[in-house]
Design an enzyme around this catalytic site. Structure first.
Site, PDB file in Angstrom:
ATOM      1  N   GLU A   1      15.051   2.627  52.502  1.00  0.00           N
ATOM      2  CA  GLU A   1      15.766   1.351  52.327  1.00  0.00           C
ATOM      3  C   GLU A   1      14.841   0.147  52.487  1.00  0.00           C
ATOM      4  OE1 GLU A   1      19.361   0.945  54.662  1.00  0.00           O
ATOM      5  OE2 GLU A   1      20.495   2.079  53.193  1.00  0.00           O
TER       6      GLU A   1
ATOM      7  N   LYS B   1      28.550   0.601  45.837  1.00  0.00           N
ATOM      8  CA  LYS B   1      29.746   0.136  46.543  1.00  0.00           C
ATOM      9  C   LYS B   1      30.632  -0.671  45.605  1.00  0.00           C
ATOM     10  CE  LYS B   1      27.570  -0.432  51.075  1.00  0.00           C
ATOM     11  NZ  LYS B   1      27.120  -1.416  52.041  1.00  0.00           N
TER      12      LYS B   1
ATOM     13  N   HIS C   1       7.853  27.627  55.587  1.00  0.00           N
ATOM     14  CA  HIS C   1       8.335  28.775  54.804  1.00  0.00           C
ATOM     15  C   HIS C   1       9.132  28.315  53.595  1.00  0.00           C
ATOM     16  CE1 HIS C   1       7.210  31.862  57.857  1.00  0.00           C
ATOM     17  NE2 HIS C   1       7.094  30.733  58.542  1.00  0.00           N
TER      18      HIS C   1
HETATM   19  O1  PA5 Z   1      19.943  -0.485  57.283  1.00  0.00           O
HETATM   20  C1  PA5 Z   1      21.034  -0.930  56.989  1.00  0.00           C
HETATM   21  O2  PA5 Z   1      21.312  -2.129  57.108  1.00  0.00           O
HETATM   22  C2  PA5 Z   1      22.120  -0.016  56.470  1.00  0.00           C
HETATM   23  O3  PA5 Z   1      21.702   1.310  56.435  1.00  0.00           O
HETATM   24  C3  PA5 Z   1      23.366  -0.116  57.322  1.00  0.00           C
HETATM   25  O4  PA5 Z   1      23.050   0.236  58.637  1.00  0.00           O
HETATM   26  C4  PA5 Z   1      24.499   0.775  56.798  1.00  0.00           C
HETATM   27  O5  PA5 Z   1      24.784   0.485  55.470  1.00  0.00           O
HETATM   28  C5  PA5 Z   1      25.755   0.577  57.646  1.00  0.00           C
HETATM   29  O6  PA5 Z   1      26.156  -0.736  57.612  1.00  0.00           O
HETATM   30  P1  PA5 Z   1      27.189  -1.322  58.659  1.00  0.00           P
HETATM   31  O7  PA5 Z   1      26.572  -1.275  59.990  1.00  0.00           O
HETATM   32  O8  PA5 Z   1      27.414  -2.737  58.202  1.00  0.00           O
HETATM   33  O9  PA5 Z   1      28.434  -0.498  58.572  1.00  0.00           O
END
Ligand code: PA5
Length: 495
Positions: free
Chosen positions: A348, A484, A369
């Protein structure tokens, strides 16, 4: 530079680059293997040339901590995680119970006193850090142990990270089977719901179903949501916070994720700390490890700086040596969830603008393995980062003698499981070295809170530095929004 697998001193996590560096100096006879290493290993002089750039990026990352006026094109700039561990510790030492850490410890104790099982809801950064800590630092069979062996810590279940009807159904069934009388502590369950935005659908949907379940169960006793729900969410615009206000959840059941700390950088906020404290992990040692790593990042010269060395190796091998795949090889089954956390952190943070490495977490020796074949002889498109432990948590178990010697292991009777792991590690490193496969090693002095704090902070900082080297904003995850948007329009479409 240190040798891989050399025991780390002073409890410090160390980064070793020996097995990915190639120096043109010295008279090494020409061999095919040496020629391959010259092509695929980092040139030591190239790494040295990076020193001014690394120092510049370090200054930029350090300065990001203090920026208050942030130009829109720099947003998001979630540098709050860098100093947070140190701030939290300082505040705890001066304000004790009234600090954030003091509040977390107090609520953790309250939760332990009331519930025998706790469900933690969250996804991505709101789940993976806590899970990594739990799996690495508690016994693997924590949930199976009787209460007194768990030292009063409840069983922990992580959910809300999928729309898996069967998985959530399994958990609800377990709660229904195990919990019949809400007046008995061993039959009560609590809920910690974590979402910074407060609107992530996976978490929100699981919360709704478990809230309904909790209502049915606890209303038998006339309890209300405040009795079994804790919320960890963002400061602003969070539906979860609005819900907590509407139902008048007690203020001490609500924790805040600081605005300038992004989800995958939030393990040292209540997101990771509250679940860790509930199961009696030492969260001050965790924070101390992270704070010490920040200090080393800021102070140490490049050649001894674990963060800058890791970032430089990743950047150079990825961009100049064409190794887009990055394998995090974890030499402990208990670190498997750290691997999941790392995959999210790198994917990310750096997977943007058509660039960035592809992280692959691998548990060794298990995956020797499966993926091992490819690492040894497959495309030269990867490098490995080994994460090793200098010592195991438990006393080494000897193989011993067996009268029938069915496994033909009697000659190894004086070897322990730890010796086997070490031999496997050394053998693997040697085999990859011979095949000119570049490898970095990170050694942890022990599998404890202090080491994990250092490791996770080191990986977060190195990811940010690498993002800056790649000229990518490591914060934010705009690409995640696309699915989303389509999912929500499909769900809300009129039939
Ligand atoms: O790194 C990030 O910001 C994302 O992976 C969020 O943690 C994830 O989408 C969850 O979001 P939220 O905490 O708003 O539910």
């Amino acid at each position: 530079m240190d040798q891989p697998n050399k025991p780390a001193s002073n409890g410090q996590v160390r980064v070793h680059l020996d097995r990915c560096l190639w120096s043109a100096q010295g008279h090494v006879p020409w061999t095919v293997e040496e020629e391959l290493r010259a092509q695929h290993f980092l040139r030591a002089d190239r790494l040295r040339q990076m020193t001014p750039v690394l120092n510049e990026v370090r200054s930029q990352v350090a300065a990001d901590r203090y920026r208050s006026q942030i130009p829109p094109e720099w947003e998001p700039l979630d540098a709050g995680f860098i100093d947070l561990p140190g701030h939290l510790l300082h505040q705890y030492r001066s304000a004790g119970e009234n600090s954030e850490v003091g509040r977390i410890l107090k609520q953790a104790e309250a939760i332990r006193g009331r519930f025998e099982q706790v469900v933690v809801l969250g996804i991505g950064g709101s789940s993976l850090g806590a899970r990594a800590l739990f799996e690495a630092l508690k016994t693997r069979y924590h949930n199976e142990l009787p209460a007194h062996n768990r030292l009063g810590a409840p069983r922990i279940y992580f959910e809300g990270d999928n729309f898996d009807n069967d998985a959530l159904g399994d958990l609800i069934e377990l709660l229904q089977v195990r919990c019949v009388d809400p007046s008995l502590q061993e039959e009560r369950w609590g809920l910690v719901v974590i979402s910074k935005s407060g609107k992530t659908l996976e978490t929100a949907a699981a919360f709704r179903l478990l809230r309904r379940e909790g209502h049915d169960y606890y209303s038998k006793r006339g309890d209300w949501p405040g009795a079994y729900v804790w919320v960890i969410t963002g400061e602003k615009d969070s539906r979860l916070r609005t819900w907590a206000e509407q139902v008048r959840l007690p203020a001490d059941h609500v924790f805040t994720i600081p605005e300038r700390v992004g989800g995958r950088f939030s393990v040292f906020t209540p997101v990771g700390l509250l679940p860790a404290a509930i199961v009696r992990l030492d969260i001050t040692a965790l924070l101390q490890g992270a704070a010490d790593m920040t200090q080393r990042f800021l102070d140490e010269p490049v050649e001894r700086n674990p963060v800058l060395l890791l970032a430089a190796a990743g950047y150079l091998l990825g961009t100049e040596y064409h190794k887009p795949l990055r394998v995090l090889a974890l030499w402990s089954s208990k670190l498997a969830a750290v691997g999941l956390w790392y995959e999210q952190l790198v994917a990310e943070s750096l997977g943007k603008q058509g660039r960035g490495p592809t992280p692959i977490a691998s548990v060794h020796t298990r995956d020797l393995h499966s993926r091992g074949q490819q690492h040894q002889e497959g495309p030269r498109d990867r490098f490995l980062i080994h994460v090793t432990l200098d010592k195991s948590c438990r006393a080494p178990m000897l193989l011993g003698m067996a009268d029938d010697d069915a496994e033909q292991l009697n000659p190894l009777c004086r070897k322990s499981y730890v010796d086997l792991m070490q031999a496997a590690y050394r053998g693997t490193v040697h085999a990859y070295y011979q095949a000119a496969r570049p490898q970095v090693a990170i050694s942890l002095p022990a599998l404890d809170e202090y080491s994990l704090g250092q490791l996770m902070q080191c990986l977060m900082l190195a990811t940010v530095v690498e993002g800056r080297l790649l000229q990518i904003n490591p914060y934010g995850q705009p690409g995640v929004e696309a699915y989303k948007k389509h999912m929500v329009s499909l769900l809300y479409a009129k039939d």
